[in-house]
Design a protein around this motif. Structure first.
Motif, mmCIF file in Angstrom:
data_model
loop_
_atom_site.group_PDB
_atom_site.id
_atom_site.type_symbol
_atom_site.label_atom_id
_atom_site.label_comp_id
_atom_site.label_asym_id
_atom_site.label_seq_id
_atom_site.Cartn_x
_atom_site.Cartn_y
_atom_site.Cartn_z
ATOM 1 N N ASN A 157 3.172 10.322 -8.802
ATOM 2 C CA ASN A 157 2.471 11.033 -7.727
ATOM 3 C C ASN A 157 1.336 10.165 -7.186
ATOM 4 O OD1 ASN A 157 0.898 11.181 -9.974
ATOM 5 N ND2 ASN A 157 0.204 13.273 -9.618
ATOM 6 N N ILE A 158 1.584 8.852 -7.189
ATOM 7 C CA ILE A 158 0.554 7.911 -6.752
ATOM 8 C C ILE A 158 0.997 7.195 -5.487
ATOM 9 C CG2 ILE A 158 -0.564 5.725 -7.427
ATOM 10 C CD1 ILE A 158 -0.645 6.876 -10.281
ATOM 11 N N CYS A 159 0.080 7.037 -4.533
ATOM 12 C CA CYS A 159 0.372 6.349 -3.275
ATOM 13 C C CYS A 159 0.746 4.892 -3.572
ATOM 14 C CB CYS A 159 -0.837 6.412 -2.345
ATOM 15 S SG CYS A 159 -0.668 5.347 -0.900
ATOM 16 N N PRO A 160 1.890 4.404 -3.070
ATOM 17 C CA PRO A 160 2.314 3.036 -3.379
ATOM 18 C C PRO A 160 1.396 1.968 -2.787
ATOM 19 C CG PRO A 160 4.000 4.196 -2.114
ATOM 20 C CD PRO A 160 2.839 5.118 -2.231
ATOM 21 N N ILE A 161 0.552 2.323 -1.830
ATOM 22 C CA ILE A 161 -0.325 1.324 -1.222
ATOM 23 C C ILE A 161 -1.701 1.309 -1.894
ATOM 24 C CG2 ILE A 161 -1.493 0.600 0.916
ATOM 25 C CD1 ILE A 161 0.925 1.632 2.454
ATOM 26 N N CYS A 162 -2.336 2.482 -1.997
ATOM 27 C CA CYS A 162 -3.720 2.481 -2.487
ATOM 28 C C CYS A 162 -3.854 3.031 -3.909
ATOM 29 C CB CYS A 162 -4.611 3.260 -1.533
ATOM 30 S SG CYS A 162 -4.230 5.008 -1.486
ATOM 31 N N ARG A 163 -2.757 3.485 -4.495
ATOM 32 C CA ARG A 163 -2.746 4.017 -5.863
ATOM 33 C C ARG A 163 -3.571 5.290 -6.032
ATOM 34 N NH1 ARG A 163 1.491 2.128 -7.440
ATOM 35 N NH2 ARG A 163 1.017 2.486 -9.618
#
Ligand SMILES: [Zn+2]
Ligand SMILES: [Zn+2]
Length: 449
Positions: free
Chosen positions: A135-141
């Motif tokens: 559930n983490i954004c692939p760009i900003c984590r």
């Protein structure tokens, strides 16, 4: 917008000052309409260069392009190259902004762009694929706060980006959508997604808990493709050979399920409610993004006439052997009665000697008896989930198999069978097995007391 400004700047610097000088006449709307304006007859005339697009941008930048003003462009010299310049700049702008429209997950143009709370944008599909695994954004984590079932109502697509994309590159967008559709189509003839987990039965409800990322993807695709169907197969851990398929990890006969309801959990897992549509046999199989896909062949029952002929043939054959054995019995010397104590085990039905109607009646009687004894596997919750016992002998075996507390592998024969009579026989054999097991439990617990 930064990209556009930079491009226009660069373009202006490379454009000769003499190129396409335009006389730009800007009229106030009110004066055009013939209404006297407070600002009098306001007509601004300006000479700008670089073509219509660049000059319009320049005016907007200077803050002198009113939203409702009428602008007329006139080339200052005949044979001006303004059109060529405009096309050149437009092409340039499309090229550079297009690169900004690429999704950082699939590296394709945004398809149904979804902007997350952290400000990053991905294709709706891609957000789903990311959420299957984390559930983490692939760009900003940063943690993505999107609900797992990000449907268009709960989280609408980025309207501005969608408009920009459709306006800037309609052909590329159409192609992109086409590609996404082809992805659903999977591997050509291997067009049925297969969920290797359990047995499903026609006309009966099957509940599934979907937690593996690959199956989350599979179910989502089944829903998004509009078909809402997938095949369910029983795992074959001992790799028993399955016809032409060989020792595959699943049993070759399965059931096509139709998704009727689903509930997503916060962490992306889901519970789906399905109902069995028809049975099938797997002819070919492959893998798509981690889950199995197959070419399937529908399995249907023999006709009612064939069914009746089957029963008649079995009954008459039975009659013949009975007559013969009666003869044997008469001729044979008296023999010992078996001394083996079988009284503890309930007598098993001789299913081959029973008529189809009797087989059905035995099944119904067993269910009624167990219900009277308030068996846990016929509790009100079970009946709420699977429905009441069907009164149709065609439907009875499916319902019976769904509620019966026996291992799935024992019920598999039902899925392969092409005859109602055959299935009713299997049901009676299964109920004998349940009765025997219950007897053993009772004896076991009896010994403990
Ligand atoms: Zn994408
Ligand atoms: Zn982000």
């Amino acid at each position: 917008m930064t990209v556009v400004r930079e491009e226009v700047e660069r373009y202006r610097n490379t454009t000769e000052a003499s190129d396409a000088l335009l006389q730009v006449e800007e009229r106030d709307k009110w004066s055009i309409a013939g209404v006297s304006s407070l600002r009098d007859e306001e007509v601004r005339i300006r000479v700008l260069h670089g073509g219509r697009l660049a000059s319009t941008y320049a005016m907007a930048e200077m803050g002198e392009l009113a939203h409702d003003s009428e602008v007329t462009y006139t080339p200052t010299s005949p044979g001006s190259a303004s059109e060529i310049l405009d096309n050149g700049l437009l092409h340039h702008l499309k090229e550079t902004t297009r690169a900004e429209m690429d999704c950082q997950v699939c590296y394709g143009l945004f398809l149904e762009p979804l902007t997350t709370a952290c400000g990053h944008t991905f294709c709706r599909q891609c957000v789903h694929r990311v959420l299957d695994h984390s559930n983490i954004c692939p760009i900003c984590r940063r943690v993505l706060s999107l609900p797992p079932a990000t449907n268009t109502q709960q989280s609408p697509s980025n309207i501005l980006l969608t408009k920009l994309l459709n306006g800037l590159c309609p052909e590329a967008m159409a192609e992109r959508a086409e590609m996404a559709k082809a992805e659903y189509a999977g591997l050509g003839e291997l067009d049925t997604p297969l969920f290797i987990c359990t047995l499903g039965y026609p006309s009966v409800t099957t509940f599934l808990h979907v937690f593996e990322p690959r199956y989350r993807l599979m179910i989502r695709r089944a829903i998004e493709s509009g078909g809402r169907k997938f095949g369910v197969l029983l795992p074959n851990p001992r790799r028993e050979p399955q016809g032409d398929l060989g020792p595959v990890p699943f049993y070759q006969y399965g059931t096509l399920l139709d998704i009727v309801d689903m509930r997503f959990l916060r962490d992306g897992r889901s519970y789906i409610q399905t109902v069995g549509v028809s049975r099938f046999r797997v002819l070919k199989h492959g893998t798509l993004d981690g889950y199995a896909v197959g070419k399937i062949e529908r399995v249907d029952d023999i006709s009612v006439a064939q069914e009746e002929a089957l029963e008649a043939a079995e009954m008459s054959a039975l009659l013949r052997t009975r007559n013969l054995s009666a003869q044997d019995h008469f001729d044979a010397p008296p023999h010992h009665v078996s001394t083996q104590d079988t009284s503890r085990e309930p007598a098993a039905h001789d299913v081959d000697s029973m008529s189809t109607q009797d087989l059905f009646a035995a099944g119904v009687a067993f269910v009624k008896k167990k219900r009277h004894e308030t068996a846990a596997w016929l509790s009100s919750q079970v009946l709420l989930a699977y429905g009441e016992m069907p009164e149709d002998p065609v439907l009875f075996p499916w319902w019976f198999a769904a509620v019966l507390p026996l291992h799935e592998e024992l019920k598999y024969k039902l899925i392969e069978s092409r005859s109602v009579r055959e299935r009713l026989k299997i049901c009676v054999q299964l109920l004998d097995q349940v009765a025997r097991e219950e007897q053993r439990y009772a004896t076991f617990f009896g010994c403990l007391h």
